[in-house]
Every structure is written in structure tokens, then in C-alpha cells.
Design an enzyme around this catalytic site. Sequence first.
Site, PDB file in Angstrom:
ATOM      1  N   GLY A   1       9.236   1.294  -3.123  1.00 21.72           N
ATOM      2  CA  GLY A   1       8.537   0.023  -2.947  1.00 21.72           C
ATOM      3  C   GLY A   1       7.821  -0.397  -4.213  1.00 21.72           C
TER       4      GLY A   1
ATOM      5  N   GLY B   1       3.292   1.098  -6.539  1.00 22.64           N
ATOM      6  CA  GLY B   1       4.576   1.600  -6.056  1.00 22.64           C
ATOM      7  C   GLY B   1       4.412   2.713  -5.046  1.00 22.64           C
ATOM      8  N   ASP B   2       5.441   2.892  -4.238  1.00 20.80           N
ATOM      9  CA  ASP B   2       5.425   3.992  -3.275  1.00 20.80           C
ATOM     10  C   ASP B   2       6.870   4.384  -2.987  1.00 20.80           C
ATOM     11  OD1 ASP B   2       3.556   5.569  -1.416  1.00 20.80           O
ATOM     12  OD2 ASP B   2       5.170   4.952  -0.071  1.00 20.80           O
ATOM     13  N   SER B   3       7.067   5.633  -2.585  1.00 18.30           N
ATOM     14  CA  SER B   3       8.407   6.143  -2.316  1.00 18.30           C
ATOM     15  C   SER B   3       8.426   6.952  -1.030  1.00 18.30           C
ATOM     16  CB  SER B   3       8.896   7.041  -3.467  1.00 18.30           C
ATOM     17  OG  SER B   3       8.937   6.345  -4.691  1.00 18.30           O
TER      18      SER B   3
END
Length: 263
Positions: A119, A81-83
Amino acid sequence: MRLYLASTSPARRALLAQTGIEPVLVAPGVDEDAAVATHEATLGRKLSGPELVSLLAVAKASAVADAEVAGRPVDGFVFGGDSAFEVDGTLYGKPQDPAVARERWRQMLAVGGGTLWSGHCVLDRRADRAAAVDATASRTGGTGRPRTAPPVRPLPASTAGDGLIGDAAPGGSAMVADGDRVVAVDSAVLTFADDVSDDEIDAYVASGEPLEVAGAFTIDGRAAAYITRIDGAPSAVVGLSLPVLRSMLLRGFGATWHDLWSM
């Protein structure tokens, strides 16, 4: 069934733990700046918020999926995940420096809010996945009520390698599937209080909390009092959208949420 978290984020681990899931944490070791620079050079432009977080989510999950953990191959689902926080067309990651965090807060408050892009990438690395429920069949069910989950689409050929998602709208989500991989982007629109003072900004920055988080704030910490409204899944702002992750597992691989619970 194991969930491998391609992250060492305490917030993501705690978020999963409170839902009954104890993930296996694995540091992905991805050079995020290099990955973004390479893709922007290829495209000849800056990545959008959805593109950036989906790119890095895929990169992190991929870095862990075929590695050995504690001397053994991965056996389960791998989540990356990514932000990133977008304010008035500008994407913000982790400020790291207090002066940067302070100025960022002044900019965010001047605008009044922004969009948190989250994401997600799930890779199926179950040892018995060849005998698992047929993924194509599982994607046809569980559609639910309109707008309760993003529609699952085939991954466009133009993005088959990197899994970029570019068509999620602020406050919305999108999901694409490609064999043993499902990629999704969720978003939440945040509104900040309109009476936050400079003293409050200085005190918050001095706490150190905003330095290592996307957008320079967290809703599960001291900054919660400065956020008056969230349009979207609150968990997406923390680090991963639990409703979207559940849909990815169910509709992409036929795996139910309670399959991951630690009994």
C-alpha cells in the site's frame, strides 16, 4: 524537493537511497491493530489485502503530514506505506515470534506461494504547492503504454475519508487521487522453491530476519534463495513499489522522479 518517509524501516530507506533519494525518516506512531479493528467493525467484515495496506498507508502518511519535524513544518511530499502477504486467502503481517514464523513458512511452502500487497499514500505538503503544477492537468498526461502504470481514478465518495482501495487484483495495481492525496496499491505474486527442508526453515527463523517483516521473509536478504519467481515489481516486495511511487508523483502532482534525487 524533500520526501518524508512515514516509517523507520531500514529496507524502505535503503531502497530509496539506492535510487538517489535520501528521505527524511519520521516514525508515524500509528496503532495499526486499532486502526484495522475500527474499520473492520465499521464495515462488519474483515479487510481485504488491498484494503488493509491502503488503509494503513494513509494512516501513516496522515500522522506525519501535519506534524513538525525538527521543529519545522513538513515541506515536501509525505509517503506512507504498508505491506501484507496473502496465502490462500489468509493475510500475514509480521510474525514476531519464532514459532509463528516457523509455522507460517510451513504453510506458505505447502501452498507454494502467495501475493504480496503493498500500500502507498503520498500527501502533498509542499509549502509552495498552491503555485505548483495543476494536479488535475498533470493527471491527464504521461499515460504511457498500456499496463505500464495503473490508471488514476477519482477517489470514490464512499472511501473519501479513509482512502481504501479494494479492487486491485493479485499481480495488478490500482491508484486513486483526491486533491492533495494519491493512494495506490501494487502487488506481486511470489513462488517459493518446492524443495525447502525443515532444517532450512529452522536455520532461517533462527537468523531472526523473518520476525519483523510482513510475510516472514525478505527478498533482499537470506530468503532470496528460497523464492524462484516474482510476478510484479521486486521493489514492492521489499516495502514500496518504486514504479508506482514514481507514477503517483508524476501523474498526481506533476513531480518528476529526478526532482527528488539528492544532488
